[in-house]
Design a protein around this motif. Structure first.
Motif, PDB file in Angstrom:
ATOM      1  N   MET B   1      34.801  98.043  16.171  1.00  0.00           N
ATOM      2  CA  MET B   1      34.228  97.171  15.145  1.00  0.00           C
ATOM      3  C   MET B   1      34.750  97.557  13.769  1.00  0.00           C
ATOM      4  O   MET B   1      34.739  98.714  13.378  1.00  0.00           O
ATOM      5  N   SER B   2      35.181  96.558  13.048  1.00  0.00           N
ATOM      6  CA  SER B   2      35.705  96.872  11.722  1.00  0.00           C
ATOM      7  C   SER B   2      34.556  97.004  10.741  1.00  0.00           C
ATOM      8  O   SER B   2      33.492  96.409  10.906  1.00  0.00           O
ATOM      9  N   LYS B   3      34.788  97.792   9.717  1.00  0.00           N
ATOM     10  CA  LYS B   3      33.725  98.050   8.754  1.00  0.00           C
ATOM     11  C   LYS B   3      33.791  97.075   7.582  1.00  0.00           C
ATOM     12  O   LYS B   3      32.935  97.070   6.726  1.00  0.00           O
ATOM     13  N   ALA B   4      34.886  96.297   7.541  1.00  0.00           N
ATOM     14  CA  ALA B   4      35.039  95.357   6.435  1.00  0.00           C
ATOM     15  C   ALA B   4      34.810  93.942   6.938  1.00  0.00           C
ATOM     16  O   ALA B   4      35.130  93.623   8.079  1.00  0.00           O
ATOM     17  N   GLU B   5      34.230  93.133   6.065  1.00  0.00           N
ATOM     18  CA  GLU B   5      33.914  91.775   6.492  1.00  0.00           C
ATOM     19  C   GLU B   5      34.612  90.773   5.580  1.00  0.00           C
ATOM     20  O   GLU B   5      34.301  90.691   4.386  1.00  0.00           O
ATOM     21  N   PRO B   6      35.573  89.991   6.119  1.00  0.00           N
ATOM     22  CA  PRO B   6      36.195  88.969   5.276  1.00  0.00           C
ATOM     23  C   PRO B   6      35.244  87.775   5.109  1.00  0.00           C
ATOM     24  O   PRO B   6      34.682  87.288   6.085  1.00  0.00           O
ATOM     25  N   LEU B   7      35.074  87.351   3.861  1.00  0.00           N
ATOM     26  CA  LEU B   7      34.169  86.247   3.561  1.00  0.00           C
ATOM     27  C   LEU B   7      34.924  85.146   2.841  1.00  0.00           C
ATOM     28  O   LEU B   7      35.744  85.423   1.966  1.00  0.00           O
ATOM     29  N   LEU B   8      34.647  83.897   3.214  1.00  0.00           N
ATOM     30  CA  LEU B   8      35.168  82.786   2.442  1.00  0.00           C
ATOM     31  C   LEU B   8      34.121  82.485   1.365  1.00  0.00           C
ATOM     32  O   LEU B   8      32.953  82.246   1.669  1.00  0.00           O
ATOM     33  N   VAL B   9      34.563  82.530   0.115  1.00  0.00           N
ATOM     34  CA  VAL B   9      33.610  82.372  -0.990  1.00  0.00           C
ATOM     35  C   VAL B   9      33.708  80.971  -1.568  1.00  0.00           C
ATOM     36  O   VAL B   9      34.805  80.438  -1.749  1.00  0.00           O
ATOM     37  N   PHE B  10      32.548  80.342  -1.782  1.00  0.00           N
ATOM     38  CA  PHE B  10      32.534  79.020  -2.408  1.00  0.00           C
ATOM     39  C   PHE B  10      31.365  78.936  -3.380  1.00  0.00           C
ATOM     40  O   PHE B  10      30.424  79.725  -3.321  1.00  0.00           O
ATOM     41  N   ARG B  11      31.490  77.972  -4.294  1.00  0.00           N
ATOM     42  CA  ARG B  11      30.467  77.839  -5.329  1.00  0.00           C
ATOM     43  C   ARG B  11      29.654  76.573  -5.082  1.00  0.00           C
ATOM     44  O   ARG B  11      30.192  75.520  -4.739  1.00  0.00           O
ATOM     45  N   VAL B  12      28.339  76.705  -5.239  1.00  0.00           N
ATOM     46  CA  VAL B  12      27.455  75.547  -5.200  1.00  0.00           C
ATOM     47  C   VAL B  12      26.577  75.665  -6.437  1.00  0.00           C
ATOM     48  O   VAL B  12      25.793  76.610  -6.538  1.00  0.00           O
ATOM     49  N   GLY B  13      26.733  74.749  -7.394  1.00  0.00           N
ATOM     50  CA  GLY B  13      25.998  74.861  -8.659  1.00  0.00           C
ATOM     51  C   GLY B  13      26.419  76.156  -9.328  1.00  0.00           C
ATOM     52  O   GLY B  13      27.605  76.461  -9.431  1.00  0.00           O
ATOM     53  N   SER B  14      25.454  76.964  -9.732  1.00  0.00           N
ATOM     54  CA  SER B  14      25.824  78.200 -10.421  1.00  0.00           C
ATOM     55  C   SER B  14      25.815  79.402  -9.478  1.00  0.00           C
ATOM     56  O   SER B  14      25.943  80.529  -9.929  1.00  0.00           O
ATOM     57  N   TYR B  15      25.651  79.162  -8.198  1.00  0.00           N
ATOM     58  CA  TYR B  15      25.619  80.279  -7.255  1.00  0.00           C
ATOM     59  C   TYR B  15      26.907  80.359  -6.448  1.00  0.00           C
ATOM     60  O   TYR B  15      27.540  79.343  -6.158  1.00  0.00           O
ATOM     61  N   GLU B  16      27.253  81.595  -6.068  1.00  0.00           N
ATOM     62  CA  GLU B  16      28.393  81.790  -5.177  1.00  0.00           C
ATOM     63  C   GLU B  16      27.875  82.212  -3.801  1.00  0.00           C
ATOM     64  O   GLU B  16      26.983  83.058  -3.691  1.00  0.00           O
ATOM     65  N   TYR B  17      28.435  81.589  -2.781  1.00  0.00           N
ATOM     66  CA  TYR B  17      28.044  81.920  -1.420  1.00  0.00           C
ATOM     67  C   TYR B  17      29.274  82.380  -0.640  1.00  0.00           C
ATOM     68  O   TYR B  17      30.400  82.003  -0.969  1.00  0.00           O
ATOM     69  N   GLY B  18      29.026  83.167   0.403  1.00  0.00           N
ATOM     70  CA  GLY B  18      30.128  83.592   1.259  1.00  0.00           C
ATOM     71  C   GLY B  18      29.754  83.338   2.709  1.00  0.00           C
ATOM     72  O   GLY B  18      28.604  83.525   3.098  1.00  0.00           O
ATOM     73  N   ILE B  19      30.743  82.869   3.474  1.00  0.00           N
ATOM     74  CA  ILE B  19      30.479  82.736   4.907  1.00  0.00           C
ATOM     75  C   ILE B  19      31.527  83.555   5.642  1.00  0.00           C
ATOM     76  O   ILE B  19      32.702  83.531   5.284  1.00  0.00           O
ATOM     77  N   PRO B  20      31.086  84.364   6.622  1.00  0.00           N
ATOM     78  CA  PRO B  20      32.030  85.211   7.346  1.00  0.00           C
ATOM     79  C   PRO B  20      33.160  84.342   7.916  1.00  0.00           C
ATOM     80  O   PRO B  20      32.887  83.307   8.530  1.00  0.00           O
ATOM     81  N   VAL B  21      34.389  84.760   7.679  1.00  0.00           N
ATOM     82  CA  VAL B  21      35.539  83.972   8.136  1.00  0.00           C
ATOM     83  C   VAL B  21      35.463  83.746   9.644  1.00  0.00           C
ATOM     84  O   VAL B  21      35.862  82.701  10.148  1.00  0.00           O
ATOM     85  N   ALA B  22      34.869  84.706  10.347  1.00  0.00           N
ATOM     86  CA  ALA B  22      34.754  84.579  11.803  1.00  0.00           C
ATOM     87  C   ALA B  22      33.894  83.383  12.217  1.00  0.00           C
ATOM     88  O   ALA B  22      34.060  82.846  13.305  1.00  0.00           O
TER      89      ALA B  22
END
Lengths: 506, 141
Positions: B1-22
């Motif tokens: 298991m890798s210890k790093a998590e790649p996230l796709l980051v996107f903005r909705v309004g003034s917040y930033e969200y990330g969803i695991p690339v997996a």
């Protein structure tokens, strides 16, 4: 899900109910396995069914810490795997082991995970099982080595003879070779791939309806395409469908067993069990149904003495009706018991959660003193469904054709069908002053409604999908479909609509 | 298991969200939106992407923030959860960042309003705060 119900005692109860259902699945296959002994060939489907049940049992056992049970189930599973994958015929010793294993699993499931006393003879049984597994895997590897290339179904080319005119007898090279096992040739595919295939057929059908609109040659071409896609859907559906009777073949046995154990007298009346059912969800749906039946028999139905006191026949009636409505299989469970409120009942919420995981729903109504009326609805696999398309509040909705009696102008309405305005029921905002001009008369299992709509757009074969677990149940809507022009139609749920129409009339 | 998590980051309004690339399938443009009467939990309708139906989520709806319906062609991030697809409306898709798993913290109470149920944690990237989504929490059962 399990987390929100996690009271150890309650969970143990649910586990037992699910384990009962799974063990009954294994019992149901025993005649088929015994038959394997006579025919000398292994019934792969029966072994697969046993394997499925064993795996579900292990998952549940692991979650709740039934260590010994999990171990026994995993070893029996190993035996079945060798039988299936190694094509080792299931000998008498194997069937004996399965039967004994089933008995131990039943005993272990009835205990609590903390105590989990070791039933007498379990250790010896596991020893014998391990020895048998060793023997079976050895047999399997030997068979693997000797699998002759000539066993391929393609016949070897006839030898070229120099003197072709002379009659020749071709000698069999291995006259004593055992015949290849004559198991049915089957193909296992992932559900996702299957759904993808159905989706593709749906796309084809959608394009066919666009072609039809072009007229001329294209229209003729479209009618052929229509027939082909209908055949494809039927073929796909048949691979995925079983009947309610087959899916829940343990039903009458389970009802008899549970009522005897609870000291109740229950007559089971089943109807419509030839209705189709999705093969992929048989085990989980069975577990949920088991919870519901358990509630009826153990909690809702009174003891014979109490029933006589309230002037009811000593034997209760438990009705189990199945029928198809649009893209769903509907299962009704009705008893004439005490009708006490079932909202808080553990078995009922377990059944509701179990069905929700399958994209299904459960509604339970009770009338004090009269009994309980439960309706479980489960989606049929994504399929082409002939529908009447209608327009309501500017949007397109589809009504499954098999429930439609007729359509006509609202002014000529037949009063025996209670009126239900679809826009009001779904609380849709109407743009402008569009009035309902037409009605679609539907009949679901004898319950009727006249659905008032703005317009009727025609009839179409569409690929209906359930709303899915991300959307969750929506009252009155059973699914959605992409139409030929790429727009999306919501598929109405006729059962919910007729039920609402009846209630409004009362 | 890798210890790093790649996230796709996107903005909705003034917040930033990330969803695991997996958990992510693709970034697409939203087509026609078909509303689903009575659907709750931030769902603003169905859309079809290459013939495949999926519900469209607007995180602002979930937060009770007023918002216009997304314009046709707005970008959505399509994720997959147990075989079902979900499209999430974005204002902007920014980048893929890799964060150490250990740096994803639970959501502080003061941000609970911005986070709601589908956020599994918050990752700090310098001054930026990225709410990490768990798509399985969008399931209704």
């Amino acid at each position: 899900m399990w987390d929100d119900l996690f009271d150890p005692e309650e969970s143990a109860g649910f586990f037992r109910a699910e384990a009962d259902a799974l063990l009954l699945r294994i019992d149901a296959e025993q005649p088929n396995l015994a038959h394997s002994l006579e025919s000398g060939t292994t019934n792969v489907a029966a072994v697969d069914a046993v394997l499925d049940a064993l795996r579900s049992l292990q998952r549940n056992a692991e979650m709740l810490g039934y260590g010994a049970l999990q171990h026994v189930a995993s070893r029996v599973e190993r035996l079945c795997e060798i039988v299936r994958d190694g094509r080792v015929p299931l000998a008498e010793s194997g069937v004996e082991m399965l039967v004994a294993g089933r008995a131990f699993l039943g005993e272990l499931a009835a205990s609590s995970p903390a105590a989990e006393p070791v039933p007498a003879g379990l250790d010896e049984y596991v020893d014998r099982l391990e020895r048998l597994i060793a023997i079976y895997s050895e047999t399997a590897s030997i068979r693997e080595m000797h699998r002759a290339p000539a066993a391929s179904p393609i016949a070897p080319p006839a030898p070229v003879l120099s003197q072709a005119s002379q009659p020749v007898t071709v000698e069999r090279s291995e006259p004593d070779r055992a015949p290849a096992p004559t198991t049915a040739r089957t193909l296992r595919i992932e559900i996702e791939r299957f759904d993808e295939l159905v989706r593709c057929v749906g796309d084809l059908a959608a394009q066919a309806s666009r072609l039809a609109a072009l007229g001329g040659d294209a229209e003729a071409c479209a009618s052929v395409l229509d027939r082909v896609t209908a055949d494809m859907t039927a073929a796909l559906a048949s691979t995925r469908l079983t009947t309610v009777a087959q899916a829940f073949d343990w039903l009458s046995g389970a009802v008899a067993k549970m009522s005897a154990a609870a000291g109740k007298r229950v007559n089971l009346e089943a109807s419509g069990t030839d209705a189709p059912f999705d093969r992929a969800i048989v085990v989980e749906a069975g577990a949920a149904l088991m919870h519901l039946l358990r509630h009826c028999i153990e909690s809702d139905i009174e003891s014979p003495r109490d029933r006589e006191r309230s002037r009811k026949p000593a034997a209760a009636t438990l009705a189990f009706n199945a029928f198809v409505c649009g893209n769903q299989t509907v299962l009704e469970v009705i008893d004439d018991g005490s009708g006490k409120n079932a909202l808080q009942a553990g078995d009922v919420s377990a059944a509701r959660h179990g069905l929700a995981r399958l994209n299904g729903t459960l509604t339970v109504d009770t009338i004090p003193g009269r009994g309980l009326y439960a309706t479980a609805r489960l989606p049929l696999p994504a399929a082409l469904l002939r529908c009447v398309l209608v327009r309501v509040a500017g949007d397109v909705f589809a009504v499954p054709f098999d429930t439609v009696v007729r359509t006509h102008r609202i002014a000529e309405r037949d009063e025996t069908f209670p009126l239900l305005r679809v826009a009001d029921f779904l609380q849709l905002a109407r743009a402008g002053a569009v009035a309902d001009a037409f009605v679609v008369n539907v009949d679901v299992h004898g319950r009727k409604a006249a659905l008032a709509v703005e317009r009727i757009e025609g009839e179409r074969q569409i690929a209906v999908r359930p709303l899915g677990r991300l959307v969750g149940p929506v009252d009155g809507v059973a699914g959605a479909a992409v139409l030929g022009d790429g727009s999306i139609a919501l598929v109405l749920d006729p059962l919910a609509l007729v039920t609402a129409a009846q209630k409004r009339r009362e | 298991m890798s210890k790093a998590e790649p996230l796709l980051v996107f903005r909705v309004g003034s917040y930033e969200y990330g969803i695991p690339v997996a958990e992510m399938r693709e970034i697409a443009r939203v087509g026609e939106l078909r509303s689903i009467p009575g659907a709750a939990g931030g769902i603003i309708g169905f859309t079809a992407l290459r013939g495949r139906l999926m519900p469209v989520f607007d995180l602002r709806e979930r937060l009770g923030v007023p918002h216009p319906a997304p314009a046709k062609g707005a970008r959505v991030v399509v994720g997959s959860v147990r075989g079902e697809l979900a499209a999430i409306v974005t204002d902007e898709v920014s980048e893929v960042v890799t964060v150490p798993k250990s740096s994803i913290e639970s959501v502080p109470a003061m941000w609970a309003g911005a986070a709601s149920n589908e956020v599994r944690g918050v990752a700090h990237l310098g001054e930026r705060r990225i709410f990490v989504l768990a798509l399985n929490r969008l399931l209704k059962d």
